[in-house]
Structures are given as C-alpha cells and as structure tokens.
Design a protein around this motif. Structure first.
Motif, PDB file in Angstrom:
ATOM      1  N   SER A   1      24.681  41.978  22.790  1.00  0.00           N
ATOM      2  CA  SER A   1      23.617  41.539  23.698  1.00  0.00           C
ATOM      3  C   SER A   1      23.335  42.601  24.757  1.00  0.00           C
ATOM      4  O   SER A   1      24.258  43.146  25.366  1.00  0.00           O
ATOM      5  N   ARG A   2      22.059  42.887  24.962  1.00  0.00           N
ATOM      6  CA  ARG A   2      21.675  43.896  25.974  1.00  0.00           C
ATOM      7  C   ARG A   2      21.992  43.395  27.384  1.00  0.00           C
ATOM      8  O   ARG A   2      22.369  44.181  28.253  1.00  0.00           O
ATOM      9  N   SER A   3      21.835  42.091  27.624  1.00  0.00           N
ATOM     10  CA  SER A   3      22.181  41.565  28.942  1.00  0.00           C
ATOM     11  C   SER A   3      23.683  41.670  29.188  1.00  0.00           C
ATOM     12  O   SER A   3      24.125  41.905  30.310  1.00  0.00           O
ATOM     13  N   ALA A   4      24.494  41.511  28.120  1.00  0.00           N
ATOM     14  CA  ALA A   4      25.945  41.662  28.254  1.00  0.00           C
ATOM     15  C   ALA A   4      26.303  43.090  28.633  1.00  0.00           C
ATOM     16  O   ALA A   4      27.178  43.327  29.480  1.00  0.00           O
ATOM     17  N   LEU A   5      25.635  44.052  28.015  1.00  0.00           N
ATOM     18  CA  LEU A   5      25.891  45.457  28.337  1.00  0.00           C
ATOM     19  C   LEU A   5      25.614  45.754  29.804  1.00  0.00           C
ATOM     20  O   LEU A   5      26.348  46.490  30.454  1.00  0.00           O
ATOM     21  N   MET A   6      24.547  45.160  30.320  1.00  0.00           N
ATOM     22  CA  MET A   6      24.131  45.469  31.679  1.00  0.00           C
ATOM     23  C   MET A   6      24.916  44.687  32.716  1.00  0.00           C
ATOM     24  O   MET A   6      25.157  45.172  33.824  1.00  0.00           O
ATOM     25  N   ASN A   7      25.336  43.483  32.373  1.00  0.00           N
ATOM     26  CA  ASN A   7      25.937  42.614  33.385  1.00  0.00           C
ATOM     27  C   ASN A   7      27.461  42.618  33.402  1.00  0.00           C
ATOM     28  O   ASN A   7      28.063  42.058  34.324  1.00  0.00           O
ATOM     29  N   ALA A   8      28.084  43.239  32.406  1.00  0.00           N
ATOM     30  CA  ALA A   8      29.548  43.215  32.335  1.00  0.00           C
ATOM     31  C   ALA A   8      30.187  43.852  33.560  1.00  0.00           C
ATOM     32  O   ALA A   8      31.154  43.322  34.120  1.00  0.00           O
ATOM     33  N   ASN A   9      29.642  44.993  34.003  1.00  0.00           N
ATOM     34  CA  ASN A   9      30.278  45.625  35.167  1.00  0.00           C
ATOM     35  C   ASN A   9      29.956  44.886  36.461  1.00  0.00           C
ATOM     36  O   ASN A   9      30.685  44.988  37.440  1.00  0.00           O
ATOM     37  N   VAL A  10      28.861  44.086  36.454  1.00  0.00           N
ATOM     38  CA  VAL A  10      28.575  43.240  37.615  1.00  0.00           C
ATOM     39  C   VAL A  10      29.613  42.118  37.694  1.00  0.00           C
ATOM     40  O   VAL A  10      30.114  41.783  38.777  1.00  0.00           O
ATOM     41  N   VAL A  11      29.953  41.534  36.535  1.00  0.00           N
ATOM     42  CA  VAL A  11      30.986  40.501  36.502  1.00  0.00           C
ATOM     43  C   VAL A  11      32.335  41.083  36.897  1.00  0.00           C
ATOM     44  O   VAL A  11      33.097  40.480  37.663  1.00  0.00           O
ATOM     45  N   GLN A  12      32.641  42.268  36.366  1.00  0.00           N
ATOM     46  CA  GLN A  12      33.898  42.943  36.739  1.00  0.00           C
ATOM     47  C   GLN A  12      33.943  43.207  38.237  1.00  0.00           C
ATOM     48  O   GLN A  12      34.982  43.026  38.885  1.00  0.00           O
ATOM     49  N   ASN A  13      32.816  43.592  38.798  1.00  0.00           N
ATOM     50  CA  ASN A  13      32.762  43.843  40.234  1.00  0.00           C
ATOM     51  C   ASN A  13      32.987  42.555  41.019  1.00  0.00           C
ATOM     52  O   ASN A  13      33.649  42.550  42.064  1.00  0.00           O
ATOM     53  N   GLY A  14      32.449  41.424  40.501  1.00  0.00           N
ATOM     54  CA  GLY A  14      32.665  40.137  41.155  1.00  0.00           C
ATOM     55  C   GLY A  14      34.125  39.736  41.159  1.00  0.00           C
ATOM     56  O   GLY A  14      34.651  39.238  42.163  1.00  0.00           O
ATOM     57  N   ILE A  15      34.811  39.961  40.034  1.00  0.00           N
ATOM     58  CA  ILE A  15      36.239  39.650  39.952  1.00  0.00           C
ATOM     59  C   ILE A  15      37.031  40.534  40.916  1.00  0.00           C
ATOM     60  O   ILE A  15      37.910  40.059  41.644  1.00  0.00           O
ATOM     61  N   SER A  16      36.699  41.811  40.936  1.00  0.00           N
ATOM     62  CA  SER A  16      37.380  42.737  41.852  1.00  0.00           C
ATOM     63  C   SER A  16      37.138  42.351  43.303  1.00  0.00           C
ATOM     64  O   SER A  16      38.052  42.425  44.136  1.00  0.00           O
ATOM     65  N   THR A  17      35.905  41.938  43.610  1.00  0.00           N
ATOM     66  CA  THR A  17      35.571  41.517  44.971  1.00  0.00           C
ATOM     67  C   THR A  17      36.383  40.299  45.374  1.00  0.00           C
ATOM     68  O   THR A  17      36.881  40.213  46.506  1.00  0.00           O
ATOM     69  N   ALA A  18      36.525  39.336  44.460  1.00  0.00           N
ATOM     70  CA  ALA A  18      37.305  38.131  44.757  1.00  0.00           C
ATOM     71  C   ALA A  18      38.751  38.482  45.066  1.00  0.00           C
ATOM     72  O   ALA A  18      39.328  37.988  46.054  1.00  0.00           O
ATOM     73  N   VAL A  19      39.355  39.346  44.250  1.00  0.00           N
ATOM     74  CA  VAL A  19      40.751  39.753  44.476  1.00  0.00           C
ATOM     75  C   VAL A  19      40.887  40.498  45.794  1.00  0.00           C
ATOM     76  O   VAL A  19      41.801  40.244  46.593  1.00  0.00           O
ATOM     77  N   GLN A  20      39.968  41.423  46.039  1.00  0.00           N
ATOM     78  CA  GLN A  20      39.985  42.193  47.278  1.00  0.00           C
ATOM     79  C   GLN A  20      39.824  41.293  48.493  1.00  0.00           C
ATOM     80  O   GLN A  20      40.535  41.461  49.503  1.00  0.00           O
ATOM     81  N   SER A  21      38.950  40.296  48.395  1.00  0.00           N
ATOM     82  CA  SER A  21      38.725  39.374  49.507  1.00  0.00           C
ATOM     83  C   SER A  21      39.975  38.567  49.815  1.00  0.00           C
ATOM     84  O   SER A  21      40.334  38.383  50.994  1.00  0.00           O
ATOM     85  N   VAL A  22      40.645  38.089  48.780  1.00  0.00           N
ATOM     86  CA  VAL A  22      41.872  37.309  48.982  1.00  0.00           C
ATOM     87  C   VAL A  22      42.939  38.152  49.656  1.00  0.00           C
ATOM     88  O   VAL A  22      43.641  37.689  50.571  1.00  0.00           O
ATOM     89  N   ILE A  23      43.064  39.408  49.252  1.00  0.00           N
ATOM     90  CA  ILE A  23      44.057  40.301  49.863  1.00  0.00           C
ATOM     91  C   ILE A  23      43.754  40.513  51.341  1.00  0.00           C
ATOM     92  O   ILE A  23      44.652  40.467  52.194  1.00  0.00           O
ATOM     93  N   ILE A  24      42.475  40.720  51.666  1.00  0.00           N
ATOM     94  CA  ILE A  24      42.087  40.921  53.070  1.00  0.00           C
ATOM     95  C   ILE A  24      42.386  39.677  53.891  1.00  0.00           C
ATOM     96  O   ILE A  24      42.894  39.751  55.014  1.00  0.00           O
ATOM     97  N   LEU A  25      42.085  38.514  53.321  1.00  0.00           N
ATOM     98  CA  LEU A  25      42.343  37.253  54.035  1.00  0.00           C
ATOM     99  C   LEU A  25      43.843  37.048  54.266  1.00  0.00           C
ATOM    100  O   LEU A  25      44.254  36.568  55.330  1.00  0.00           O
ATOM    101  N   LEU A  26      44.659  37.428  53.294  1.00  0.00           N
ATOM    102  CA  LEU A  26      46.113  37.311  53.459  1.00  0.00           C
ATOM    103  C   LEU A  26      46.616  38.282  54.522  1.00  0.00           C
ATOM    104  O   LEU A  26      47.486  37.939  55.334  1.00  0.00           O
ATOM    105  N   LEU A  27      46.065  39.492  54.530  1.00  0.00           N
ATOM    106  CA  LEU A  27      46.445  40.466  55.555  1.00  0.00           C
ATOM    107  C   LEU A  27      46.042  39.967  56.940  1.00  0.00           C
ATOM    108  O   LEU A  27      46.778  40.142  57.916  1.00  0.00           O
ATOM    109  N   GLY A  28      44.869  39.357  57.032  1.00  0.00           N
ATOM    110  CA  GLY A  28      44.430  38.787  58.302  1.00  0.00           C
ATOM    111  C   GLY A  28      45.356  37.682  58.772  1.00  0.00           C
ATOM    112  O   GLY A  28      45.673  37.573  59.953  1.00  0.00           O
ATOM    113  N   LEU A  29      45.794  36.862  57.832  1.00  0.00           N
ATOM    114  CA  LEU A  29      46.726  35.782  58.164  1.00  0.00           C
ATOM    115  C   LEU A  29      48.034  36.349  58.704  1.00  0.00           C
ATOM    116  O   LEU A  29      48.585  35.855  59.695  1.00  0.00           O
TER     117      LEU A  29
END
Length: 259
Positions: A101-129
């Motif tokens: 799928s052409r949409s899969a080719l284009m959106n896969a790294n956007v999804v990967q970026n979303g997962i990375s953002t979620a992990v990064q956000s949780v780490i920042i929140l834990l550091l803040g705590l």
C-alpha cells in the motif's frame, strides 16, 4: 485505509523501529535536550511564577507539558530526512515495484514517530516526577498530554515527509526546520505564561498548533481541568493531523508519478 493497508503499515513501522533501536546513540541524544530544559530551565526560571498567570506555584509543573510538546516537535520535524534517505538509497523506489500500500509506505515512519514520541513523553514525565513535579490531573491528564504530543508529532512528521518529497535536498530540510523551530517555540506558552507575554505574541500563539498541544495538556493536568480548552485544541490538532497525513499521501503519489 483498509485492513490490508493497516497491516502493511504496522510491518513497515516495525522496520523503522528496528532501525531506530539499532542506533542507541540517537535515542540517547534525543533525550539530552529535554533533560537540559527540564533541570536547567526549571531551576533558572523557577521564581518567574511569582509574576502570576502560570496557574501554579511551581514552575516545574508549568514547564513539563511544554517540554513534552517541544520534544515531540523537535523529533518529528526531521521525519523527512528519513524519507529522503529512503529515496537516496533507492529503497523507496524498490518498494514501488511491489503491491504494498502506498499509504503504508508514506505513513509508517509517522506511526513510528508517534510511538517514539509516546515513549519519550513518558520518560520526560517520569524525570519530572523525580524532580519534584506534581500532576494534579492524574493518569487521565497525563494520557491527554501524551496524546496531544503524538497528534502534534503527526502533524509535523507528515508535513516533514511531504517536504522531503518536494525538495529532495538535506540542506533545504535543515534550513526550513531551523528557521521554523525557534519561532514555533517562543511564539507559544512553552516557557512563559501568556499573561506575561507581549499582547502581540500572545495573539499569534493562539494560532500556533504547538501552543494548542500545550494548552490541552496543561488544562488536562490541572487540578480543575478546563475541558472546553482540551476538546477545542485537541480537536483542532486532530483535524490538522488528518489534513497533514492527507497532504503527505498526495505528495507521495505525485512523487510516484515522477519516477
């Protein structure tokens, strides 16, 4: 997007995640700047809340949502570099010869970026705590902040993909990102309450999607959440994310016709 396209998007997302995990230095560096903001700015400006308008007596509590959102912005703006690398290696063109799928080719790294953002956000929140921050909004507020940061990352990740397809030059992507990053940061409430900003800056911030994510996150994390602010800014981010993904997909199809 049908079920097959969703499955293909996930497989391609895993490909991007594996490549990311194989670069632990990159993962470490991506956390250094948030840590600097958290502990350096958090201590340097901790008395600024005495001016009023921050909605809290702790500058760290005010700062953390801004850092979470800015980290999402900073990482997602470079998604186009990955797309450009795929083009230069010829990997993307080889994928075009398959029925994927052409949409899969284009959106896969956007999804990967979303997962990375979620992990990064949780780490920042834990550091803040660990640094003494409080989250009166509880788990629900934290979840909304993370979702807002993911939506913002999707907006700029998809736009960065489209940019990579259009310019196809690293220097152009670096120049555009560098030009945009500081205005997007300082024309928002990342470090300063809108009540303490010049009126013209506060008005511009009202139209800044980066600020929308901060308002939604801060409102949800407060002891008395403003749900109208959460829903309006969050809804605007969702619509903008959908528009950015649509634009990215259309740009990819234009690239496909050119090869």
């Amino acid at each position: 997007m049908n079920g097959g396209a969703l499955t293909q998007t996930w497989y391609l997302t895993q490909r991007h995640l594996v490549a990311l995990v194989r670069q632990p230095v990159f993962l470490l560096i991506s956390l250094i700047q948030p840590v600097i903001w958290l502990f350096l700015f958090g201590n340097l400006f901790k008395k600024v809340v005495e001016l009023g308008g921050f909605g809290t007596t702790s500058y760290l509590d005010y700062l953390i949502p801004g850092i979470v959102v800015m980290s999402a912005l900073g990482s997602s703006m470079w998604a186009g570099m990955g797309t450009l690398e795929e083009i230069e290696r010829g990997t993307l063109n080889r994928f075009l010869t398959t029925p994927v799928s052409r949409s899969a080719l284009m959106n896969a790294n956007v999804v990967q970026n979303g997962i990375s953002t979620a992990v990064q956000s949780v780490i920042i929140l834990l550091l803040g705590l660990l640094g003494g921050a409080g989250y009166p909004g509880g788990a629900g507020g934290l979840l909304i902040l993370v979702v807002a940061s993911i939506l913002l990352g999707t907006v700029f990740g998809a736009l960065s993909n489209a940019l990579g397809m259009l310019v196809r030059e690293r220097e152009s992507i670096i120049g555009i990102n560098t030009f945009l990053l500081l205005p997007l940061t300082f024309l928002s409430s990342a470090f300063m309450a809108p009540a303490q900003m010049p009126s013209w800056m506060a008005r511009i911030a009202d139209f800044n999607p980066v600020n929308w994510a901060m308002i939604a996150g801060r409102s949800a994390l407060s002891a008395d959440p403003d749900w109208s602010a959460v829903l309006t800014r969050g809804g605007a981010l969702l619509l903008l994310a959908l528009a950015a993904v649509w634009l990215s997909t259309r740009t990819f199809r234009a690239y496909q016709k050119s090869v």
